[in-house]
Design a protein around this motif. Structure first.
Motif, PDB file in Angstrom:
ATOM      1  N   GLU A  78       0.597  -1.125  -0.219  1.00 31.97           N
ATOM      2  CA  GLU A  78       0.007   0.099  -0.040  1.00 31.97           C
ATOM      3  C   GLU A  78       0.885   1.250  -0.100  1.00 31.97           C
ATOM      4  N   ALA A  79       2.131   1.283   0.605  1.00 34.67           N
ATOM      5  CA  ALA A  79       2.736   2.187   0.884  1.00 34.67           C
ATOM      6  C   ALA A  79       3.426   2.663  -0.382  1.00 34.67           C
ATOM      7  N   LEU A  80       4.103   1.523  -1.176  1.00 37.05           N
ATOM      8  CA  LEU A  80       4.581   1.794  -2.330  1.00 37.05           C
ATOM      9  C   LEU A  80       3.597   2.199  -3.685  1.00 37.05           C
ATOM     10  N   ALA A  81       2.388   1.761  -3.425  1.00 39.80           N
ATOM     11  CA  ALA A  81       1.340   2.419  -4.388  1.00 39.80           C
ATOM     12  C   ALA A  81       1.067   3.786  -4.253  1.00 39.80           C
ATOM     13  N   SER A  82       1.335   4.276  -3.096  1.00 41.55           N
ATOM     14  CA  SER A  82       1.066   5.657  -2.726  1.00 41.55           C
ATOM     15  C   SER A  82       2.143   6.812  -3.474  1.00 41.55           C
ATOM     16  N   PHE A  83       3.256   6.068  -3.683  1.00 41.11           N
ATOM     17  CA  PHE A  83       4.217   7.070  -4.198  1.00 41.11           C
ATOM     18  C   PHE A  83       3.994   7.418  -5.765  1.00 41.11           C
ATOM     19  N   GLU A  84       4.136   8.636  -6.034  1.00 43.70           N
ATOM     20  CA  GLU A  84       3.842   9.042  -7.453  1.00 43.70           C
ATOM     21  C   GLU A  84       5.089   8.656  -8.405  1.00 43.70           C
ATOM     22  N   GLU A  85       6.186   8.588  -7.688  1.00 45.91           N
ATOM     23  CA  GLU A  85       7.279   8.349  -8.338  1.00 45.91           C
ATOM     24  C   GLU A  85       7.714   6.803  -8.676  1.00 45.91           C
ATOM     25  N   ILE A  86       6.684   6.066  -8.159  1.00 44.80           N
ATOM     26  CA  ILE A  86       6.876   4.531  -8.680  1.00 44.80           C
ATOM     27  C   ILE A  86       5.791   4.355  -9.368  1.00 44.80           C
ATOM     28  N   ALA A  91      20.708  10.774  -8.525  1.00 48.80           N
ATOM     29  CA  ALA A  91      20.335  11.594  -7.316  1.00 48.80           C
ATOM     30  C   ALA A  91      18.925  11.524  -6.870  1.00 48.80           C
ATOM     31  N   ASN A  92      18.037  11.640  -7.783  1.00 48.11           N
ATOM     32  CA  ASN A  92      16.594  11.476  -7.522  1.00 48.11           C
ATOM     33  C   ASN A  92      16.390   9.771  -7.065  1.00 48.11           C
ATOM     34  N   TYR A  93      17.172   8.747  -8.003  1.00 45.99           N
ATOM     35  CA  TYR A  93      16.949   7.587  -7.651  1.00 45.99           C
ATOM     36  C   TYR A  93      17.411   7.018  -6.144  1.00 45.99           C
ATOM     37  N   LEU A  94      18.284   7.769  -5.828  1.00 45.35           N
ATOM     38  CA  LEU A  94      18.510   7.718  -4.169  1.00 45.35           C
ATOM     39  C   LEU A  94      17.757   8.251  -3.316  1.00 45.35           C
ATOM     40  N   ALA A  95      16.941   9.369  -3.710  1.00 43.45           N
ATOM     41  CA  ALA A  95      15.978  10.197  -2.910  1.00 43.45           C
ATOM     42  C   ALA A  95      14.584   9.380  -2.733  1.00 43.45           C
ATOM     43  N   ILE A  96      14.419   8.475  -3.797  1.00 42.16           N
ATOM     44  CA  ILE A  96      12.971   7.939  -3.739  1.00 42.16           C
ATOM     45  C   ILE A  96      13.416   6.645  -2.780  1.00 42.16           C
ATOM     46  N   GLN A  97      14.650   6.205  -2.929  1.00 42.93           N
ATOM     47  CA  GLN A  97      14.798   4.866  -2.055  1.00 42.93           C
ATOM     48  C   GLN A  97      14.790   5.322  -0.498  1.00 42.93           C
ATOM     49  N   GLU A  98      15.318   6.452  -0.372  1.00 43.15           N
ATOM     50  CA  GLU A  98      15.260   7.169   0.890  1.00 43.15           C
ATOM     51  C   GLU A  98      13.872   7.074   1.617  1.00 43.15           C
ATOM     52  N   LYS A  99      12.931   7.803   0.740  1.00 44.52           N
ATOM     53  CA  LYS A  99      11.585   7.824   1.100  1.00 44.52           C
ATOM     54  C   LYS A  99      11.120   6.512   1.478  1.00 44.52           C
ATOM     55  N   VAL A 100      11.180   5.458   0.488  1.00 42.59           N
ATOM     56  CA  VAL A 100      10.668   4.360   0.785  1.00 42.59           C
ATOM     57  C   VAL A 100      11.201   3.557   1.926  1.00 42.59           C
ATOM     58  N   ASN A 101      12.385   3.654   2.148  1.00 38.43           N
ATOM     59  CA  ASN A 101      13.247   2.940   3.138  1.00 38.43           C
ATOM     60  C   ASN A 101      12.549   3.711   4.562  1.00 38.43           C
ATOM     61  N   LEU A 102      12.478   4.831   4.567  1.00 44.86           N
ATOM     62  CA  LEU A 102      11.923   5.357   5.773  1.00 44.86           C
ATOM     63  C   LEU A 102      10.516   5.044   6.259  1.00 44.86           C
ATOM     64  N   LYS A 103       9.989   4.761   5.161  1.00 47.22           N
ATOM     65  CA  LYS A 103       8.345   4.577   5.255  1.00 47.22           C
ATOM     66  C   LYS A 103       8.303   3.000   5.712  1.00 47.22           C
ATOM     67  N   ILE A 104       9.275   2.373   5.259  1.00 50.46           N
ATOM     68  CA  ILE A 104       9.067   0.959   5.699  1.00 50.46           C
ATOM     69  C   ILE A 104       9.692   0.781   7.275  1.00 50.46           C
ATOM     70  N   MET A 105      10.577   1.275   7.785  1.00 52.22           N
ATOM     71  CA  MET A 105      10.968   1.783   8.978  1.00 52.22           C
ATOM     72  C   MET A 105       9.789   2.258  10.002  1.00 52.22           C
TER      73      MET A 105
END
Length: 375
Positions: free
Chosen positions: A296-304, A335-349
């Motif tokens: 559900e969290a991954l589906a909420s990101f517009e970048e994914i 840079a943007n690739y790392l930024a979306i990974q950071e957002k996803v990882n923080l959401k998982i945590m």
């Protein structure tokens, strides 16, 4: 020419003084003359378009050298060191000692001057490469004939090469009217030159195929064999790649044409794949809830990209229960690739903390078994 011929019979001292006067006047007036010529050219319009300031900056030095060369040639022609056809030699007498001053012919001086003019003209045309690029760019905008800045730059360099070849040929023709002996020497060394230039010619041809096939353009992030970086330039013979450690790698075009090329800049999307390990005391209900929440969290990101996320409990690890997570992001730049990974990882945590699920780390459990002594 008639002016200089009229001073042929003047005293040597008069001609020397005249030579010095011409040199001094030309040295003093050189800058004023060059500025005046530049101002005059700045008023000229070509198809109702003024020349750029950069073009005038390019013309400044050649005009200065042309004026200086004109002054030197004029002073030399007025000096007693030049002799004219049908005239007497200028001889300086020191008692019985005679020194011939007239050692250069006016014809040779004239040829030298015209060769200098041809060389400076070639220099000016060669240095105006940015104007050629602007012309081809405007032509592309009007007719849509060229869709690649690399091709535009390549065409500009071809014009420069032709200009240089014509200029050198013109200078040689002026200085050496009889080219028979010269061409004989060229014929003898032709085989050697062809052998040496074979690799360069192969690089040029490969460069042309690279431009037509366009596997990459300037600014692209590419990988060629073990070399990875950003394309800085594509020339006749080679391609320059700036690595991420800021090293400059120059690769011959014929090598590139036979290599495997990965163009990372043309990725439409970028994959992210990793495993999330949770501790062995996590219950099946918690794992099921965790995977659902992550989807559900991954589906909420517009970048994914929608429909691509994959989240499943995949395997039992040595010290963790592993959840496989995979998704594609539209952010292809690093840079943007790392930024979306950071957002996803923080959401998982955050999700794991909310559901009281502990993320595993490498651990070992050691069981000590005591032996019963024999009685």
């Amino acid at each position: 020419m008639h002016l200089f011929q009229s001073i042929e019979n003047d005293p040597i001292i008069v001609r020397l003084v005249l030579t010095l006067v011409i040199l001094v006047i030309m040295l003093i007036a050189r800058r004023f003359l060059s500025k005046w010529i530049i101002q005059l050219l700045s008023r000229v319009k070509f198809h109702q378009v003024h020349l750029e300031e950069s073009a005038f900056d390019t013309l400044q030095r050649p005009i200065n050298y042309l004026i200086l060369a004109t002054g030197i040639i004029a002073a030399l022609a007025a000096s007693p060191f030049v002799f004219y056809s049908g005239s007497q030699e200028q001889i300086l007498h020191f008692g019985e000692l005679k020194i011939t001053l007239s050692i250069i012919s006016l014809v040779a001086i004239s040829k030298l001057y015209f060769a200098i003019v041809a060389g400076i003209t070639t220099w000016v045309i060669y240095e105006l490469e940015h104007l050629y690029e602007r012309f081809f760019t405007e032509l592309n905008e009007k007719l849509s004939l060229i869709d690649n800045t690399v091709i535009i730059r390549y065409l500009s360099r071809i014009i420069n090469f032709i200009t240089l070849a014509i200029g050198i040929a013109t200078m040689i023709t002026i200085l050496v009217p009889d080219l028979t002996k010269l061409m004989t020497g060229v014929g003898i060394g032709g085989a050697v030159v062809a052998l040496v230039a074979k690799d360069s010619l192969a690089g040029i041809i490969s460069g042309m195929f690279l431009l037509l096939d366009k596997p990459f353009v300037i600014g692209d992030w590419i990988s060629i064999d073990n070399i990875e970086g950003t394309v800085e330039d594509i020339s006749f013979r080679s391609t320059r790649i700036r690595t991420f450690s800021q090293g400059l790698v120059i690769i011959p075009n014929n090598t590139i044409s036979n290599a495997n090329i990965i163009n990372w800049s043309r990725m439409e999307k970028r994959r992210v794949s990793f495993e999330l390990g949770v501790t062995y005391d996590t219950t099946p209900a918690q794992i099921n809830l965790c995977t659902t929440k992550i989807r559900e969290a991954l589906a909420s990101f517009e970048e994914i990209e929608k429909g691509t996320p994959v989240v499943h409990f995949s395997n039992f690890g040595d010290y963790s229960l592993n959840i496989q997570i995979l998704y594609y992001t539209y952010n292809t730049s690093y840079a943007n690739y790392l930024a979306i990974q950071e957002k996803v990882n923080l959401k998982i945590m955050e999700l794991c903390e909310t559901e009281q699920i502990d993320i595993a780390f490498p651990t070992q459990t050691i069981l000590l078994q005591s032996e019963t002594p024999n009685k």
